[in-house]
Design a protein around this motif. Structure first.
Motif, short mmCIF file in Angstrom:
data_model
loop_
_atom_site.label_atom_id
_atom_site.label_comp_id
_atom_site.label_asym_id
_atom_site.label_seq_id
_atom_site.Cartn_x
_atom_site.Cartn_y
_atom_site.Cartn_z
N THR A 270 -7.25 -25.30 -17.77
CA THR A 270 -6.73 -23.99 -17.32
C THR A 270 -5.37 -24.08 -16.65
O THR A 270 -4.72 -23.06 -16.40
CB THR A 270 -7.73 -23.35 -16.35
N GLN A 271 -4.96 -25.31 -16.30
CA GLN A 271 -3.67 -25.57 -15.65
C GLN A 271 -3.50 -24.77 -14.36
O GLN A 271 -2.44 -24.21 -14.08
CB GLN A 271 -2.51 -25.26 -16.61
N ASN A 272 -4.56 -24.77 -13.56
CA ASN A 272 -4.47 -24.14 -12.25
C ASN A 272 -4.95 -25.09 -11.17
O ASN A 272 -5.55 -26.14 -11.45
CB ASN A 272 -5.25 -22.82 -12.21
N GLU A 273 -4.68 -24.73 -9.91
CA GLU A 273 -4.96 -25.60 -8.78
C GLU A 273 -6.03 -24.96 -7.89
O GLU A 273 -6.08 -23.74 -7.74
CB GLU A 273 -3.69 -25.82 -7.94
N THR A 274 -6.84 -25.83 -7.27
CA THR A 274 -7.81 -25.37 -6.27
C THR A 274 -7.88 -26.40 -5.15
O THR A 274 -7.36 -27.50 -5.26
CB THR A 274 -9.22 -25.20 -6.88
N ASN A 275 -8.56 -26.00 -4.09
CA ASN A 275 -8.79 -26.88 -2.93
C ASN A 275 -7.48 -27.39 -2.32
O ASN A 275 -7.41 -28.53 -1.85
CB ASN A 275 -9.68 -28.07 -3.30
N ASN A 276 -6.46 -26.55 -2.34
CA ASN A 276 -5.18 -26.96 -1.77
C ASN A 276 -5.31 -27.12 -0.26
O ASN A 276 -5.79 -26.22 0.43
CB ASN A 276 -4.10 -25.93 -2.09
N ALA A 277 -4.86 -28.27 0.25
CA ALA A 277 -4.92 -28.54 1.69
C ALA A 277 -3.65 -29.27 2.10
O ALA A 277 -3.30 -30.31 1.52
CB ALA A 277 -6.14 -29.38 2.04
N ILE A 278 -2.93 -28.70 3.06
CA ILE A 278 -1.67 -29.29 3.53
C ILE A 278 -1.90 -29.97 4.87
O ILE A 278 -2.51 -29.38 5.78
CB ILE A 278 -0.58 -28.22 3.65
N GLU A 279 -1.41 -31.21 4.99
CA GLU A 279 -1.60 -31.98 6.22
C GLU A 279 -0.27 -32.61 6.62
O GLU A 279 0.45 -33.15 5.77
CB GLU A 279 -2.67 -33.06 6.00
N LYS A 280 0.04 -32.54 7.88
CA LYS A 280 1.25 -33.17 8.40
C LYS A 280 1.11 -34.68 8.33
O LYS A 280 0.13 -35.25 8.82
CB LYS A 280 1.47 -32.72 9.85
N ASN B 288 35.51 -36.13 23.91
CA ASN B 288 34.86 -35.85 22.64
C ASN B 288 33.35 -35.88 22.87
O ASN B 288 32.80 -36.93 23.20
CB ASN B 288 35.27 -36.89 21.59
N VAL B 289 32.70 -34.73 22.75
CA VAL B 289 31.27 -34.62 23.06
C VAL B 289 30.54 -33.97 21.90
O VAL B 289 31.00 -32.96 21.35
CB VAL B 289 31.04 -33.78 24.35
N SER B 290 29.40 -34.57 21.51
CA SER B 290 28.53 -33.99 20.49
C SER B 290 27.13 -33.84 21.04
O SER B 290 26.62 -34.73 21.73
CB SER B 290 28.48 -34.88 19.24
N ILE B 291 26.50 -32.70 20.75
CA ILE B 291 25.11 -32.44 21.11
C ILE B 291 24.40 -32.02 19.84
O ILE B 291 24.84 -31.11 19.13
CB ILE B 291 24.99 -31.34 22.18
N SER B 292 23.28 -32.68 19.54
CA SER B 292 22.61 -32.44 18.28
C SER B 292 21.10 -32.33 18.49
O SER B 292 20.51 -33.11 19.25
CB SER B 292 22.91 -33.58 17.30
N HIS B 293 20.51 -31.36 17.79
CA HIS B 293 19.05 -31.26 17.71
C HIS B 293 18.67 -31.32 16.24
O HIS B 293 19.18 -30.56 15.42
CB HIS B 293 18.54 -29.95 18.33
N GLN B 294 17.75 -32.25 15.91
CA GLN B 294 17.37 -32.46 14.52
C GLN B 294 15.86 -32.63 14.42
O GLN B 294 15.22 -33.15 15.34
CB GLN B 294 18.05 -33.70 13.95
N LYS B 295 15.33 -32.24 13.29
CA LYS B 295 13.91 -32.47 13.02
C LYS B 295 13.70 -32.63 11.53
O LYS B 295 14.22 -31.84 10.73
CB LYS B 295 13.05 -31.32 13.54
N GLN B 296 12.96 -33.66 11.15
CA GLN B 296 12.55 -33.82 9.75
C GLN B 296 11.04 -34.08 9.73
O GLN B 296 10.53 -34.89 10.48
CB GLN B 296 13.29 -34.97 9.07
N GLN B 297 10.36 -33.36 8.85
CA GLN B 297 8.90 -33.47 8.77
C GLN B 297 8.47 -33.52 7.32
O GLN B 297 8.99 -32.79 6.47
CB GLN B 297 8.24 -32.27 9.46
N ARG B 298 7.53 -34.40 7.04
CA ARG B 298 6.95 -34.49 5.70
C ARG B 298 5.47 -34.14 5.76
O ARG B 298 4.71 -34.76 6.51
CB ARG B 298 7.13 -35.88 5.08
N ASN B 299 5.09 -33.12 4.98
CA ASN B 299 3.69 -32.76 4.81
C ASN B 299 3.22 -33.21 3.44
O ASN B 299 4.01 -33.33 2.50
CB ASN B 299 3.49 -31.24 4.94
N ILE B 300 1.92 -33.44 3.33
CA ILE B 300 1.32 -33.78 2.03
C ILE B 300 0.30 -32.71 1.67
O ILE B 300 -0.60 -32.40 2.46
CB ILE B 300 0.66 -35.16 2.06
N GLU B 301 0.49 -32.12 0.50
CA GLU B 301 -0.45 -31.13 0.00
C GLU B 301 -1.32 -31.77 -1.08
O GLU B 301 -0.82 -32.17 -2.14
CB GLU B 301 0.30 -29.92 -0.58
#
Length: 703
Positions: free
Chosen positions: A336-346, A315-328
């Motif tokens: 005006t209910q709009n957004e500016t200066n959006n910057a996403i960082e890992k 019984n053999v299992s091989i797994s590749h996984q990745k989880q990443q959280r970014n903050i915007e």
């Protein structure tokens, strides 16, 4: 609480008495088959371990969409929700999610901070789940590092009884008293299509969208413009998209499946602080500095089982996984209910290459079985840490382990079997570790089963404990690359009696007692005073101790269309917490928990009624004061869910209506003693968002 304990004891003795009165009747073997911790799939009655099941019927009756919905009702487990980042994690026996391992088809599931641990329960979808298996206690031999308090294994569906199966679901649910079709409540849609191509090949595709619009409570939402701390949400809004794909093949003794999963999650954080600005274009305006948590997870798993020419099972299992959280981060203009200066960082990430495999059936007889196995894990972790002067620095480190283990199951007599096991783990960051276990099972007359186990395990330091940094404005909290793994010993004994009466009723009672001892527990402590700045500096170090003992009872009664289950546990926890300034009292603190569920089926009407109840008793722990550790108490709480499920048009349509949290629990009082021995004013700990109602419609097309 006294009445609750009395009812539990009375029920236990009643069921035992009824079982004893008919003990000479022939027992029927339980039909449930389990795989977690087993040398090969087998009935639950033959397992040396105590395996507890959450069935697909339980998942249906609870209308559960994710793992948090289910585990709220599980004895000894507490689900810890956070309104600040939208996560829900698990605690078992008072130990947090770093000690409890979550697997999917025997492969640990990645999170952005670990492998199998610290998993966000709300990110685990249950659409294609066949059953969930839970084993409490040390499982270090079979499942490696961090399986200290137990393991949970999600077994997914890999076949269908029909050539085509199409399952489509819509679920509408209120969040407390808040509901609207688009901008309030919880809205879930899912679709799963599976096809048996021929007698050997099977494929399945699925998608699930969970739109949680947040919980306001006393807050005023994202467009509220007054700077009085009422802007935003008590529980953060989130949208999850989960997609899965499965291909399986089986022929004779050979089986293979490949499973893929993708998770996309957006969590919105709306700052309660309103700021003001002015420019020549907008004039005076108000804005808030908001953010989003953006999480992605990729999960690949290839599993192959079969026999080789000599008769050995592999019984053999091989797994590749990745989880990443970014903050915007962005600026939100309220007018005006709009957004500016959006910057996403890992912010955080974990990428894993993982494999595990076993070979068994070395002896062609039924007396002994030997399993040899390996586990390999290569984890690449990432975290954005805060250095001095608010400078953010990315940290990327690779952790590897190479494990070998052996487990033997020996049937000494028809009644007595025992199971020794050993694992050796070669670590890239730490000294090499090992785990041992010994399980025993003896079958007495009259349907009595006795099980015992002893095991040693270990927990390796988490990425955050090794490499985190928070240095700002006189605060200095850091990880420690010199940490050593925690070690633990666990002991368990259980007695189970099962009886089938002449009328066809099945009654079983299980009483379990266990003890867990954790050494070199990691915690944050004062390590030095900086002579230049005069500031204290704190660091994760191996310093604390933890002990737990538990006695619990599970009672089951089944007859025809009735099923009743009741369980209770008394848990004592002793912790010695040392922050290098003062040490806590290590007295045992106790809590009592109870759960029960009842279901009734009306075949003539194709209707099923179910209710699930859980009592979480008062819990106590020591927390740090200015000069000593003081006792803090969290009040008891009661949780009740109820559902009615009905099938229409030859089971093509399945409708479920129900209520969660019938007792309308939101917060619980936490009272902390002050240093003079009195009690401070209680604070509110968020547990839930109140009573919620739901309607779920499922369309099944099978042909």
């Amino acid at each position: 609480m006294k009445l609750t304990i009395f009812l539990f004891i009375t029920t236990t003795f009643f069921l035992n008495g009824l079982a004893q009165a008919t003990a000479d009747k022939k027992l029927t073997e339980l039909a449930e088959v389990v795989v977690t911790g087993q040398l090969e799939p087998q009935s639950i009655s033959k397992s040396v371990f105590n395996v507890r099941l959450i069935t697909s019927s339980d998942i249906q009756n609870l209308a559960a969409n994710n793992l948090a919905d289910v585990l709220n009702q599980y004895l000894n487990i507490s689900v810890r929700p956070s309104g600040n980042d939208g996560r829900s994690t698990v605690s078992l026996f008072g130990l947090d999610a770093q000690y409890f391992k979550i697997l999917v088809d025997n492969v640990p599931l990645v999170s952005e901070t670990g492998l199998g641990n610290n998993t966000d329960l709300s990110q685990i979808n249950l659409d294609d789940v066949a059953q969930i298996e839970i084993i409490e206690g040390s499982m270090g031999v079979t499942h490696g590092a961090n399986a200290v308090s137990g393991v949970l294994n999600i077994i997914t569906k890999k076949s269908s009884k029909t050539k085509w199966s199409i399952v489509s679901t819509i679920q509408e649910e209120s969040v407390g008293s808040e509901f609207a079709l688009f901008d309030k409540g919880r809205h879930i849609q899912s679709l799963r299509v599976s096809h048996s191509i021929d007698k050997n090949w099977f494929v399945s595709l699925g998608a699930n969208r969970n739109d949680f619009q947040g919980y306001l409570d006393l807050r005023k939402g994202k467009n509220y413009a007054e700077n009085d701390s009422f802007r935003g949400y008590q529980w953060l809004p989130k949208v999850q998209l989960n997609t899965t794909a499965l291909v399986s093949f089986h022929k004779n003794d050979f089986r293979m499946f490949y499973k893929f999963e993708f998770l996309d999650e957006n969590v919105d954080f709306y700052n309660s602080t309103i700021q003001s600005g002015y420019n020549s274009i907008l004039g005076s305006y108000r804005y808030a500095l908001d953010k989003r948590y953006l999480t992605n997870r990729y999960f690949h798993n290839l599993n192959v089982t079969g026999k080789i020419a000599s008769g050995l099972n592999y019984n053999v299992s091989i797994s590749h996984q990745k989880q990443q959280r970014n903050i915007e981060d962005f600026r939100y203009y309220l007018a005006t209910q709009n957004e500016t200066n959006n910057a996403i960082e890992k912010d955080q990430a974990m990428e894993v290459l993982y494999s595990t495999g076993t070979i068994s059936n070395f002896f062609p007889n039924s007396i002994a079985n030997l399993q040899l196995g390996y586990e390999f894990s290569n984890n690449l972790g990432f975290s954005l840490v805060q250095e001095e002067n608010n400078i953010e620095v990315p940290i990327s480190k690779r952790l590897k382990n190479y494990d070998a283990f052996a487990v033997s199951e020996i049937k000494a007599t028809e009644r007595f079997s025992f199971r020794p096991g050993f694992r050796y783990s070669m670590q890239s960051q730490f000294d090499n570790q090992y785990a041992t276990s010994l399980g025993l099972r003896y079958l007495f007359d009259r349907g009595i089963e006795v099980r015992g186990s002893v095991g040693n395990s270990f927990r390796t330091p988490a990425f955050e404990e090794l490499y985190s940094k928070q240095i700002f404005d006189g605060h200095h909290f850091t990880g420690n690359e010199n940490l050593i793994p925690e070690t633990s010993s666990s002991y368990e004994m259980s007695f189970k009696k099962t009886t089938v009466t002449p009328s066809g009723s099945e009654i079983s009672t299980t009483v379990t007692t266990s003890f867990l001892d954790v050494k070199d527990r990691i915690d944050m402590a004062l390590v030095r005073f900086n002579l230049e700045t005069g500031n204290p500096e704190y660091e994760y170090i191996n310093i604390n101790k933890y002990q737990m003992w538990n006695i619990s009872s599970m009672n089951q009664f089944r007859k025809e269309n009735w099923a009743f289950n009741m369980g209770a546990s008394l848990i004592g926890v002793s912790q010695q917490i040392d922050n290098q300034v003062f040490v806590s009292d290590d007295s045992f603190l106790y809590s009592f928990n109870l759960n029960a569920n009842i279901s009734y089926g009306i075949p003539k009407w194709k209707t099923f009624l179910a209710a699930y109840y859980k009592y979480n008793g008062r819990t106590q722990r020591f927390v740090a004061g200015s000069s000593q550790y003081v006792l803090s108490e969290l009040d008891a709480s009661n949780w009740l869910d109820a559902t009615i499920r009905k099938e229409f048009f030859v089971s093509k349509i399945n409708a479920t209506i129900g209520v969660r949290n019938l007792f309308d629990i939101t917060n619980s009082n936490q009272t902390t003693a002050n240093e003079s021995g009195g009690h401070a004013s209680p604070t509110q700990i968020m547990l839930a968002y109140g009573r919620s109602y739901f309607v779920k419609l499922t369309y099944n097309l099978n042909f």
